[in-house]
Design an enzyme around this catalytic site. Structure first.
Site, PDB file in Angstrom:
ATOM      1  N   GLU A   1      30.293 -12.867 -24.888  1.00  0.00           N
ATOM      2  CA  GLU A   1      29.379 -13.886 -25.639  1.00  0.00           C
ATOM      3  C   GLU A   1      29.220 -12.747 -27.263  1.00  0.00           C
ATOM      4  O   GLU A   1      28.468 -13.291 -28.032  1.00  0.00           O
ATOM      5  CB  GLU A   1      28.650 -14.421 -25.351  1.00  0.00           C
ATOM      6  CG  GLU A   1      26.879 -14.238 -25.401  1.00  0.00           C
ATOM      7  CD  GLU A   1      26.796 -13.919 -23.378  1.00  0.00           C
ATOM      8  OE1 GLU A   1      26.003 -13.326 -23.484  1.00  0.00           O
ATOM      9  OE2 GLU A   1      27.302 -12.919 -23.128  1.00  0.00           O
TER      10      GLU A   1
ATOM     11  N   ASN B   1      30.815  -8.638 -24.618  1.00  0.00           N
ATOM     12  CA  ASN B   1      29.805  -7.682 -23.860  1.00  0.00           C
ATOM     13  C   ASN B   1      30.358  -7.792 -21.919  1.00  0.00           C
ATOM     14  O   ASN B   1      31.253  -8.379 -22.094  1.00  0.00           O
ATOM     15  CB  ASN B   1      28.406  -8.017 -23.994  1.00  0.00           C
ATOM     16  CG  ASN B   1      28.378 -10.189 -23.745  1.00  0.00           C
ATOM     17  OD1 ASN B   1      29.127 -10.429 -24.199  1.00  0.00           O
ATOM     18  ND2 ASN B   1      27.364 -10.133 -23.294  1.00  0.00           N
ATOM     19  N   LEU B   2      29.815  -7.843 -21.316  1.00  0.00           N
ATOM     20  CA  LEU B   2      29.621  -7.933 -19.930  1.00  0.00           C
ATOM     21  C   LEU B   2      29.874  -9.864 -19.344  1.00  0.00           C
ATOM     22  O   LEU B   2      30.978 -10.044 -18.881  1.00  0.00           O
ATOM     23  CB  LEU B   2      28.379  -8.193 -18.762  1.00  0.00           C
ATOM     24  CG  LEU B   2      28.770  -8.107 -18.023  1.00  0.00           C
ATOM     25  CD1 LEU B   2      29.811  -7.613 -16.738  1.00  0.00           C
ATOM     26  CD2 LEU B   2      27.152  -8.401 -17.185  1.00  0.00           C
ATOM     27  N   CYS B   3      29.510 -10.385 -20.338  1.00  0.00           N
ATOM     28  CA  CYS B   3      30.369 -11.628 -20.504  1.00  0.00           C
ATOM     29  C   CYS B   3      30.016 -12.823 -21.694  1.00  0.00           C
ATOM     30  O   CYS B   3      31.159 -14.153 -21.661  1.00  0.00           O
ATOM     31  CB  CYS B   3      28.773 -12.212 -19.916  1.00  0.00           C
ATOM     32  SG  CYS B   3      28.263 -11.776 -18.851  1.00  0.00           S
TER      33      CYS B   3
ATOM     34  N   ALA C   1      23.043 -17.900 -15.771  1.00  0.00           N
ATOM     35  CA  ALA C   1      23.428 -18.407 -14.502  1.00  0.00           C
ATOM     36  C   ALA C   1      22.153 -18.439 -13.846  1.00  0.00           C
ATOM     37  O   ALA C   1      21.879 -19.437 -13.236  1.00  0.00           O
ATOM     38  CB  ALA C   1      24.304 -17.007 -13.599  1.00  0.00           C
ATOM     39  N   THR C   2      20.853 -17.561 -14.106  1.00  0.00           N
ATOM     40  CA  THR C   2      19.633 -17.237 -12.983  1.00  0.00           C
ATOM     41  C   THR C   2      18.687 -18.328 -13.165  1.00  0.00           C
ATOM     42  O   THR C   2      18.062 -18.913 -12.801  1.00  0.00           O
ATOM     43  CB  THR C   2      19.112 -15.975 -12.858  1.00  0.00           C
ATOM     44  OG1 THR C   2      20.815 -14.965 -13.123  1.00  0.00           O
ATOM     45  CG2 THR C   2      18.237 -16.089 -11.853  1.00  0.00           C
TER      46      THR C   2
ATOM     47  N   GLY D   1      23.299  -5.527 -19.617  1.00  0.00           N
ATOM     48  CA  GLY D   1      24.528  -5.460 -19.335  1.00  0.00           C
ATOM     49  C   GLY D   1      25.716  -4.941 -19.830  1.00  0.00           C
ATOM     50  O   GLY D   1      25.768  -4.731 -21.492  1.00  0.00           O
TER      51      GLY D   1
END
Length: 947
Positions: free
Chosen positions: A574, A570-572, A759-760, A386
């Site tokens: 954190e 970053n992408l999320c 998530a996963t 990511g």
């Protein structure tokens, strides 16, 4: 007597080791605790088999059952007063003897006949066939439906689970079969017949998963040439055989690394625990099967425990005693106490072990550099990374270009190219490429940047697939609070602002404002800070982007400020690591399953310490084993060795503690749990430094100065002044000794903690994502593996205890979209405990996040849920996030209001913020909007890039 009478002795209860505890050896060799209640059930069913339904109401039978149960139990207590083990057959022998001695010859005779018949069938491996139905095999031939095996599979799947009915699944399966049904459809039919019951009884998710296992076993074992069919009991024999066969085949197909064959495979295989296959939910197992298991020509030949062992072996390759470490890692993963991130699960032990989760880059202000950065995006995305891109250095629209004597088109056209690259490079079909672009709030293109995700306007200047985020300096937030002006610049005119933060940024920015006011800077724009803030919130509500993240607190609290600047997350949102043209920051993620470390009495601190210690070692190993697609990433990762240990299952832990998310107790638990994890994580990294050496840039870091994350909070307080921040600084552990240890021993990792969306991997473990509140108590989850009914098992069990769980309650939950608030017969305490995400006031999420943030050296992926959203409510919430010292926020989940709200959050805890918040105009309330696109923490199939 029914099958369940004998099965009553063979549960899957968790084994304890209390003094004097009797344990039972099951036929598959596993141990369970001795439970006299199961003997009573078995004897009762034996009476029912002989005497019919009247036995259920017979006081004589009840009394006799109690006497016989005591007789059997006392026999073993006399034999083994200090505890011990007894085989299941011995227990059944004693039941026979007790029945005979009590004069219950008919019952005893029926019991003996049944035992003999079951033994004969087990020995012969035969079962009864259906009289009319046939099954079409893969080669086109037909054979009678093996009804006995079908019944045995369903009965085994239901074993040890309350509230499930094996016969009902068998009957429903038979109703849905037809003569000549394909063998491949038989398992699917059983699975479908079981899954429809999940909404009435959560335990059916385990039944469904166990039935799915039969299909997985058949597919994998057949491919490996071991067996066409196998029960879970058979896997006690087949798993040790399957491991070397699976590894050899994977190496032959060039899917697995040859070094996996260099392990002592007999030792490794002996550590596999087949019964851990039974702990999966249906969603978790289906997710693994669809997206994680190694396959050849779409044939999955990796089974759950082989999967976990492959990952563990892949992470232990460089260890001195690699077998012992692989087994240690396997135990942590397969128990769900800790789970590695998705890229690690995808690629550990493969020929291209790209195990890292996140990559952060800075895009330079020249054409070669821009397209080099886009190429790097493609290479990193290809291997499941990511991406977070810092685009702030790229000059703004209208800026002078010396080489062509022309004017720049700004940053937006290049963002369009980056967006299309992410779509084109889709990580081998496993999931879409995912990237987030960051821009600082003073950039002259910021207003157009805010509109990138709009569905209107020039589509050539839109990025519909790329995430975006604001990188906001403290000075801007102070201007918003004080209703001041704000000036936008092109970075080509003010290049040093990019690398400045805190008071240094404020002083230099004000200098440039003076130059602009004096006419010495042509390209700039002056606006009201609150007008820009209002547009930021409006676009966030309308499109879900850009997210709001805070530059200064990320840098002031960074342990690595001596060697660089944090230019983006970053992408999320954190990860907060330094980037430059020479360094692409890399972070390696994994998450502790918090619910596995909590009891009704609170945190299991001793277990948490063990888990954290092993988890940090696994994360550190990722750095050395990882495949690096670009050299700048390897350079950065080897210099600083950052990792990001996070948590998941926070909501589940609150359920176990009987603590509502909207409560001071939940905030305190967030504080305490993160303090303990922070303490043990820092200690573990320091111990690794003692063993392996500190990371190369340790000297000069905050760690080397004895400044731990909890201490760095003071830097923010000093920089902002008390007017603009209010945070809790309390602590309960012995941090002084840890500071001394870190200064003496060093640190193996520049950064240790970050809370990702998970998530996963939360789906795999069957727990709530990350730090999220429950989304709904009953809903259908859609992802790349299909649609899955999700029901909150904690709610169901609580309602069962109060006699409130029935078909009407299920329908009520459906009617109210999984909410309990409008169901009158549910008590108020349960309404508070099981409030869903939009029923939790956002201040509770912010408060809990603030308490966690003080312990974390990186950040948290924090979604905010706001019901009846208005401009005023969004304004207060996001100002509060900054005011409480958060580093970043993630997605806004907002349900729109149709009219202006005349009041904000009415709670004393917010008064300190309200005193500083000069709320934007009340008429800025938002109208009803389309749902915001879902992201990682609600399991959007288009994302999940971090975990």
């Amino acid at each position: 007597m029914t099958i369940s009478a004998q099965r009553s002795f063979e549960s899957t209860d968790v084994l304890t080791t209390a003094p004097g505890q009797l344990r039972v050896i099951k036929r598959n060799g596993t141990l369970v605790n001795y439970d006299s209640g199961k003997i009573a059930i078995a004897i009762s069913k034996a009476f029912l088999a002989v005497e019919g339904g009247s036995a259920a109401d017979s006081s004589r039978v009840h009394q006799q059952v109690a006497l016989l149960t005591d007789a059997v139990s006392n026999t073993f207590k006399r034999r083994m007063p200090s505890g011990g083990t007894v085989h299941i057959e011995e227990i059944q022998d004693q039941v026979e003897l007790a029945l005979m001695r009590a004069g219950e010859q008919k019952v005893a005779r029926s019991y003996v006949i049944y035992r003999d018949e079951r033994a004969r069938l087990r020995d012969a491996g035969i079962t009864k066939s259906h009289p009319t139905l046939t099954v079409t095999l893969g080669d086109g031939t037909r054979q009678p439906l093996d009804l006995g095996r079908l019944e045995a599979l369903v009965t085994s799947a239901c074993e040890g689970l309350t509230g499930v009915n094996a016969q009902a699944i068998v009957d429903e399966t038979l109703k849905n079969l037809y003569d000549g049904v394909q063998e491949s459809d038989l398992c699917t039919t059983m699975v479908m017949c079981a899954r429809v019951h999940i909404e009435q009884e959560p335990n059916y998710t385990y039944v469904t998963a166990r039935l799915l296992l039969d299909q997985l076993r058949s597919e994998a074992l057949s491919f490996l040439g071991l067996a066409d069919k196998a029960t879970q009991t058979d896997m006690m024999e087949f798993y040790p055989q399957a491991l070397p066969a699976y590894l050899k085949r994977g190496v032959e197909l060039e899917l697995l690394h040859p070094d996996l064959l260099k392990y002592d495979l007999a030792r490794i295989a002996d550590a596999i625990e087949p019964m851990r296959d039974f702990q999966f939910t249906y969603l978790g197992l289906q997710t693994l099967y669809d997206r994680y298991f190694i396959h050849s020509n779409e044939v999955r030949f990796e089974l759950p425990q082989l999967f976990f062992m492959r990952v563990a072996m892949g992470l232990a390759m460089n260890e001195a005693d690699k077998e012992a470490r692989a087994i240690e890692f396997y135990q942590l993963l397969s128990s769900f106490d800790y789970m590695a991130s998705t890229p690690t699960l995808f690629n550990a032990g493969t020929l291209r072990p790209q195990l890292s989760s996140c990559y952060l880059t800075t895009v330079p202000d020249d054409l070669y550099g821009i397209y080099d950065a886009i190429r790097d995006n493609a290479m990193l995305s290809k291997w499941a990374g990511g991406l977070g891109n810092d685009w702030t250095p790229v000059r703004a629209l209208g800026a002078y270009i010396k080489g062509t004597n022309g004017k720049s088109q700004g940053v937006v056209p290049f963002l369009k190219v980056a967006n299309d690259t992410a779509v084109a490079v889709n990580q081998g079909g496993k999931r879409k490429g995912a990237v987030c672009a960051y821009l600082e709030t003073w950039h002259l293109d910021i207003e157009e940047f805010l509109e990138l995700r709009k569905n209107t306007g020039d589509d050539r200047r839109r990025t519909h697939d790329m995430n975006t985020a604001n990188w906001v300096p403290d000075l801007f937030m102070q201007r918003v609070f004080d209703d001041g002006d704000w000036t936008l610049f092109s970075p080509s005119d003010v290049p040093d602002l990019h690398d400045l933060y805190g008071t240094a940024f404020a002083e230099r920015y004000q200098h440039y404002e003076q130059l602009a006011a004096q006419g010495q800077m042509k390209l700039h724009k002056k606006i009201k800070a609150q007008d820009l803030w209002r547009k930021m919130l409006s676009m966030l509500f309308e499109t879900g982007h850009p997210w709001i993240t805070f530059k200064d607190v990320c840098n002031l609290r960074s342990p690595q400020q001596h060697v660089g600047v944090v230019h983006s997350s970053n992408l999320c949102t954190e990860i907060t690591l330094n980037t430059s043209q020479d360094e692409i920051a890399v972070c390696n993620l994994g998450s502790i399953n918090l619910v596995n470390h909590v009891t009704a009495n609170g945190l299991d601190v001793a277990k948490l310490e063990r888990t954290v210690k092993t988890a940090v070692r696994m994360l550190d190993n990722v750095i050395d084993i990882n495949y690096y697609a670009v050299p700048q990433a390897k350079n950065s990762n080897f210099r600083h060795r950052p990792v990001g240990l996070g948590i998941m299952g926070f909501q589940d832990a609150l359920y176990i503690l009987n603590t509502p998310y909207s409560s001071d107790a939940a905030v305190e638990f967030a504080d305490k749990s993160m303090e303990v994890i922070s303490y043990f994580a820092i200690a573990a990294s320091s111990e690794l430094a003692k063993e392996r050496g500190s990371y190369s840039t340790f000297d000069g870091s905050l760690w080397s100065q004895g400044i731990l994350p909890i201490d760095s909070l003071q830097k923010v307080i000093d920089n902002r002044g008390e007017r603009y921040i209010q945070v809790d600084t309390s602590q309960t552990l012995d941090w002084a000794s840890l500071r001394a240890k870190v200064q003496t021993q060093g640190m193996r990792n520049s950064n240790v903690m970050a809370i990702a969306p998970t998530a996963t991997i939360s789906n795999i473990c069957g727990v709530a994502q990350s730090i999220e509140p429950t989304y709904q108590n009953l809903y259908v989850k859609s992802n790349l593996s299909g649609e899955f009914t999700v029901v909150n098992p904690y709610l169901v069990n609580a309602l069962k205890e109060r006699g409130l769980w029935d078909a009407v309650m299920v329908n009520d939950l459906k009617y109210y979209d999984g909410s309990v608030q409008n169901i009158e017969r549910i008590p108020e305490d349960l309404k508070a405990l099981f409030a869903t995400a939009f029923e939790v006031e956002p201040r509770w999420m912010v408060e809990s996040a603030s308490r966690r943030q003080k312990w974390i050296d990186q950040a948290q992926s924090l979604n905010l849920y706001i019901s009846h959203a208005s401009g005023k409510k969004l304004d207060v919430t996001y100002r509060m996030a900054w005011y409480r010292g958060l580093k970043t926020t993630y997605y806004l989940r907002a349900i729109g209001a149709t009219a202006a709200e005349k009041s904000t959050i009415s709670d004393g805890a917010l008064n300190a913020v309200k005193a500083q918040v000069q709320v934007v105009h009340e008429e800025s309330a938002f109208v009803e909007a389309a749902p915001v696109p879902l992201a990682c923490s609600i399991d959007n199939p288009d994302c999940e890039a971090c975990q």
